[in-house]
Design an enzyme around this catalytic site. Structure first.
Site, PDB file in Angstrom:
ATOM      1  N   LYS A 143     -36.373 -60.529 -14.429  1.00 41.04           N
ATOM      2  CA  LYS A 143     -36.435 -60.112 -15.970  1.00 41.04           C
ATOM      3  C   LYS A 143     -34.870 -61.641 -15.702  1.00 41.04           C
ATOM      4  O   LYS A 143     -34.159 -61.126 -17.079  1.00 41.04           O
ATOM      5  CB  LYS A 143     -36.548 -59.841 -16.954  1.00 41.04           C
ATOM      6  CG  LYS A 143     -37.739 -58.272 -16.348  1.00 41.04           C
ATOM      7  CD  LYS A 143     -39.008 -59.523 -16.285  1.00 41.04           C
ATOM      8  CE  LYS A 143     -39.733 -59.745 -17.241  1.00 41.04           C
ATOM      9  NZ  LYS A 143     -40.772 -60.488 -16.939  1.00 41.04           N
ATOM     10  N   SER A 144     -34.452 -61.561 -14.439  1.00 38.93           N
ATOM     11  CA  SER A 144     -32.816 -62.018 -15.394  1.00 38.93           C
ATOM     12  C   SER A 144     -32.905 -63.724 -14.915  1.00 38.93           C
ATOM     13  O   SER A 144     -31.936 -64.716 -15.567  1.00 38.93           O
ATOM     14  CB  SER A 144     -32.356 -62.092 -14.502  1.00 38.93           C
ATOM     15  OG  SER A 144     -31.576 -60.315 -14.065  1.00 38.93           O
TER      16      SER A 144
ATOM     17  N   HIS B 190     -36.059 -59.715  -4.993  1.00 46.37           N
ATOM     18  CA  HIS B 190     -34.808 -59.722  -6.055  1.00 46.37           C
ATOM     19  C   HIS B 190     -34.732 -58.253  -5.684  1.00 46.37           C
ATOM     20  O   HIS B 190     -33.828 -57.064  -5.779  1.00 46.37           O
ATOM     21  CB  HIS B 190     -35.977 -58.445  -7.319  1.00 46.37           C
ATOM     22  CG  HIS B 190     -37.112 -59.142  -8.333  1.00 46.37           C
ATOM     23  ND1 HIS B 190     -36.124 -60.322  -9.075  1.00 46.37           N
ATOM     24  CD2 HIS B 190     -37.797 -59.337  -8.129  1.00 46.37           C
ATOM     25  CE1 HIS B 190     -36.881 -60.591  -9.583  1.00 46.37           C
ATOM     26  NE2 HIS B 190     -38.185 -60.203  -9.598  1.00 46.37           N
TER      27      HIS B 190
ATOM     28  N   SER C 212     -36.273 -57.715 -22.391  1.00 46.33           N
ATOM     29  CA  SER C 212     -37.258 -58.675 -21.504  1.00 46.33           C
ATOM     30  C   SER C 212     -38.667 -57.856 -20.590  1.00 46.33           C
ATOM     31  O   SER C 212     -39.799 -58.424 -20.537  1.00 46.33           O
ATOM     32  CB  SER C 212     -36.811 -59.388 -20.628  1.00 46.33           C
ATOM     33  OG  SER C 212     -38.312 -60.143 -19.884  1.00 46.33           O
TER      34      SER C 212
ATOM     35  N   MET D  25     -42.316 -74.947 -19.867  1.00 44.88           N
ATOM     36  CA  MET D  25     -43.024 -74.440 -18.650  1.00 44.88           C
ATOM     37  C   MET D  25     -43.961 -73.192 -19.501  1.00 44.88           C
ATOM     38  O   MET D  25     -44.800 -73.171 -18.726  1.00 44.88           O
ATOM     39  CB  MET D  25     -42.148 -72.750 -18.153  1.00 44.88           C
ATOM     40  CG  MET D  25     -41.417 -74.297 -17.123  1.00 44.88           C
ATOM     41  SD  MET D  25     -39.624 -72.955 -16.098  1.00 44.88           S
ATOM     42  CE  MET D  25     -40.512 -72.384 -15.755  1.00 44.88           C
TER      43      MET D  25
ATOM     44  N   ARG E 157     -41.872 -65.325 -22.368  1.00 39.21           N
ATOM     45  CA  ARG E 157     -41.874 -64.493 -24.772  1.00 39.21           C
ATOM     46  C   ARG E 157     -40.780 -64.965 -25.566  1.00 39.21           C
ATOM     47  O   ARG E 157     -41.071 -65.903 -26.323  1.00 39.21           O
ATOM     48  CB  ARG E 157     -41.690 -62.929 -24.195  1.00 39.21           C
ATOM     49  CG  ARG E 157     -42.405 -61.888 -24.886  1.00 39.21           C
ATOM     50  CD  ARG E 157     -41.473 -61.097 -24.728  1.00 39.21           C
ATOM     51  NE  ARG E 157     -39.615 -60.834 -24.220  1.00 39.21           N
ATOM     52  CZ  ARG E 157     -38.371 -61.014 -25.378  1.00 39.21           C
ATOM     53  NH1 ARG E 157     -39.023 -60.419 -26.683  1.00 39.21           N
ATOM     54  NH2 ARG E 157     -37.165 -60.629 -24.927  1.00 39.21           N
TER      55      ARG E 157
HETATM   56  S1  PPS Z   1     -39.511 -61.369 -13.245  1.00 35.83           S
HETATM   57  O1  PPS Z   1     -41.216 -61.413 -13.905  1.00 35.83           O
HETATM   58  O2  PPS Z   1     -38.268 -60.665 -13.200  1.00 35.83           O
HETATM   59  O3  PPS Z   1     -40.203 -62.859 -12.152  1.00 35.83           O
HETATM   60  O4  PPS Z   1     -39.505 -62.662 -14.298  1.00 35.83           O
HETATM   61  P1  PPS Z   1     -37.952 -63.448 -15.018  1.00 35.83           P
HETATM   62  O5  PPS Z   1     -38.434 -64.387 -14.443  1.00 35.83           O
HETATM   63  O6  PPS Z   1     -36.949 -62.895 -14.412  1.00 35.83           O
HETATM   64  O7  PPS Z   1     -37.429 -63.360 -16.229  1.00 35.83           O
HETATM   65  C1  PPS Z   1     -38.353 -63.821 -17.522  1.00 35.83           C
HETATM   66  C2  PPS Z   1     -37.834 -63.974 -18.463  1.00 35.83           C
HETATM   67  O8  PPS Z   1     -36.750 -65.765 -18.276  1.00 35.83           O
HETATM   68  C3  PPS Z   1     -37.577 -66.460 -19.644  1.00 35.83           C
HETATM   69  N1  PPS Z   1     -37.354 -67.724 -19.255  1.00 35.83           N
HETATM   70  C4  PPS Z   1     -36.754 -68.801 -19.592  1.00 35.83           C
HETATM   71  N2  PPS Z   1     -36.248 -69.037 -20.461  1.00 35.83           N
HETATM   72  C5  PPS Z   1     -35.206 -69.846 -20.609  1.00 35.83           C
HETATM   73  N3  PPS Z   1     -36.041 -70.930 -20.188  1.00 35.83           N
HETATM   74  C6  PPS Z   1     -36.833 -70.387 -19.218  1.00 35.83           C
HETATM   75  N4  PPS Z   1     -37.255 -72.394 -18.591  1.00 35.83           N
HETATM   76  C7  PPS Z   1     -37.769 -69.557 -19.150  1.00 35.83           C
HETATM   77  N5  PPS Z   1     -38.290 -69.750 -17.628  1.00 35.83           N
HETATM   78  C8  PPS Z   1     -38.664 -68.599 -17.898  1.00 35.83           C
HETATM   79  C9  PPS Z   1     -39.163 -65.670 -19.807  1.00 35.83           C
HETATM   80  O9  PPS Z   1     -39.099 -65.612 -21.528  1.00 35.83           O
HETATM   81  C10 PPS Z   1     -38.200 -64.030 -19.739  1.00 35.83           C
HETATM   82  O10 PPS Z   1     -37.468 -63.525 -20.604  1.00 35.83           O
HETATM   83  P2  PPS Z   1     -38.164 -63.131 -21.898  1.00 35.83           P
HETATM   84  O11 PPS Z   1     -36.622 -62.665 -23.148  1.00 35.83           O
HETATM   85  O12 PPS Z   1     -39.062 -61.713 -21.555  1.00 35.83           O
HETATM   86  O13 PPS Z   1     -37.987 -63.537 -22.963  1.00 35.83           O
END
Ligand code: PPS
Length: 288
Positions: free
Chosen positions: A44-45, A99, A129, A223, A248
């Site tokens: 979730k990073s 991860h 997240s 995305m 999200r």
């Molecule tokens: S995972 O399941 O661990 O692989 O998730 P991960 O991709 O590491 O993290 C998911 C969060 O990243 C946000 N996200 C983004 N934020 C900004 N811009 C872009 N393009 C983007 N793509 C993915 C995603 O919304 C999740 O964060 P939260 O806070 O839940 O919205």
């Protein structure tokens, strides 16, 4: 955080997604190629964001090429049971996600010239997240309350173990020329500048128009609207996005809408203790 888990060398894994064999394979047998690019994160990073950016850079902004494969197969997590078959299909340079904590990462990496991009995020936003993610992914039992969830995170009872150990472990490599680190917050604050820095690290020369395309197709909204990037290809029995979107909110600071003042102060105290001998400071330490 409740899920059917087992522990492997101090970190916590999901049964079925991982096995002792898949982790042993990842650590001891997986063959790293010199031109591989590893997208490493604590969950979730910003893993998927970086998958999109790295693949767009590889294809010089051509979204038709990146969209040829759904995001969950485009840069597979090499420690997962299902990933071998997807990894075999990758063309060079392979972009592979993980991860895994530093101490369990593929041993062959450390003898290679392969590059790692490590993305970190404010742990409070990671918690939030993840908290929402547990409601949509079928491997989790949805949490009873946020307080217990925070406590589990602090104690390293989360998926892939302790955030603190993950960050401290990986940042041992911060001066290695094969290692590039960035934060989710930097990506948000300066998306284009971050893409340029990543291109430089990878030795990829893109012109301004190509950089613009990388940025355009890796924004949160692009995305979220892209069925090849928003995880909608995953069956709803596994990930039920009617209960919440994988893409999200995509913002920094959503923790302020979830933590009470007392929870925030408590987390801050634990953070100070756990990071006290770690002489690096992060963006979120000034803004929390
Ligand atoms: S995972 O399941 O661990 O692989 O998730 P991960 O991709 O590491 O993290 C998911 C969060 O990243 C946000 N996200 C983004 N934020 C900004 N811009 C872009 N393009 C983007 N793509 C993915 C995603 O919304 C999740 O964060 P939260 O806070 O839940 O919205």
């Amino acid at each position: 955080m409740s899920f059917d888990h087992f522990d492997y060398k101090g970190a916590r894994f999901v049964r079925k997604v991982h096995t002792e064999e898949s982790l042993n394979h990842a650590e001891n047998e997986f063959e790293v190629f010199d031109d591989d690019i590893y997208n490493v994160t604590y969950p979730k990073s910003g893993t998927n964001w970086m998958i999109e950016i790295l693949n767009l850079i590889k294809h010089k902004g051509d979204v038709t090429k990146t969209n040829a494969v759904s995001i969950h197969m485009r840069s597979p997590w090499f420690e997962k049971v299902v990933s071998c078959k997807h990894i075999d299909k990758l063309d060079s340079p392979r972009i592979i996600s993980s991860h895994l904590p530093h101490h369990i990462f593929a041993k062959s990496y450390f003898k290679s010239k392969a590059k790692i991009i490590y993305t970190m995020r404010n742990p409070r936003d990671v918690i939030v997240s993840m908290f929402h993610f547990t409601k949509i992914l079928n491997i989790f039992t949805p949490p009873d309350n946020f307080q217990d969830f925070v406590e589990d995170f602090i104690q390293g009872k989360s998926l892939y173990g302790s955030w603190f150990d993950h960050v401290k472990g990986w940042m041992q490599m911060k001066d290695d020329e094969r290692f590039f680190f960035i934060t989710y917050e930097e990506l948000l604050q300066d998306h284009r500048g971050s893409v340029i820095r990543i291109c430089k690290f990878l030795g990829q020369e893109l012109d301004d128009a190509q950089i613009d395309l990388v940025v355009k197709h890796s924004t949160f909204q692009s995305m979220k609207d892209n069925p090849m990037s928003n995880w909608s290809q995953i069956p709803s029995e596994i990930m039920d996005q009617s209960k919440g979107a994988f893409m999200r909110k995509g913002i920094s600071g959503d923790w302020k809408n979830h933590f009470t003042v007392a929870q925030s102060e408590y987390f801050d105290k634990i953070y100070q203790e756990k990071m006290k001998d770690f002489n690096m400071s992060f963006f979120w330490e000034q803004s929390s």
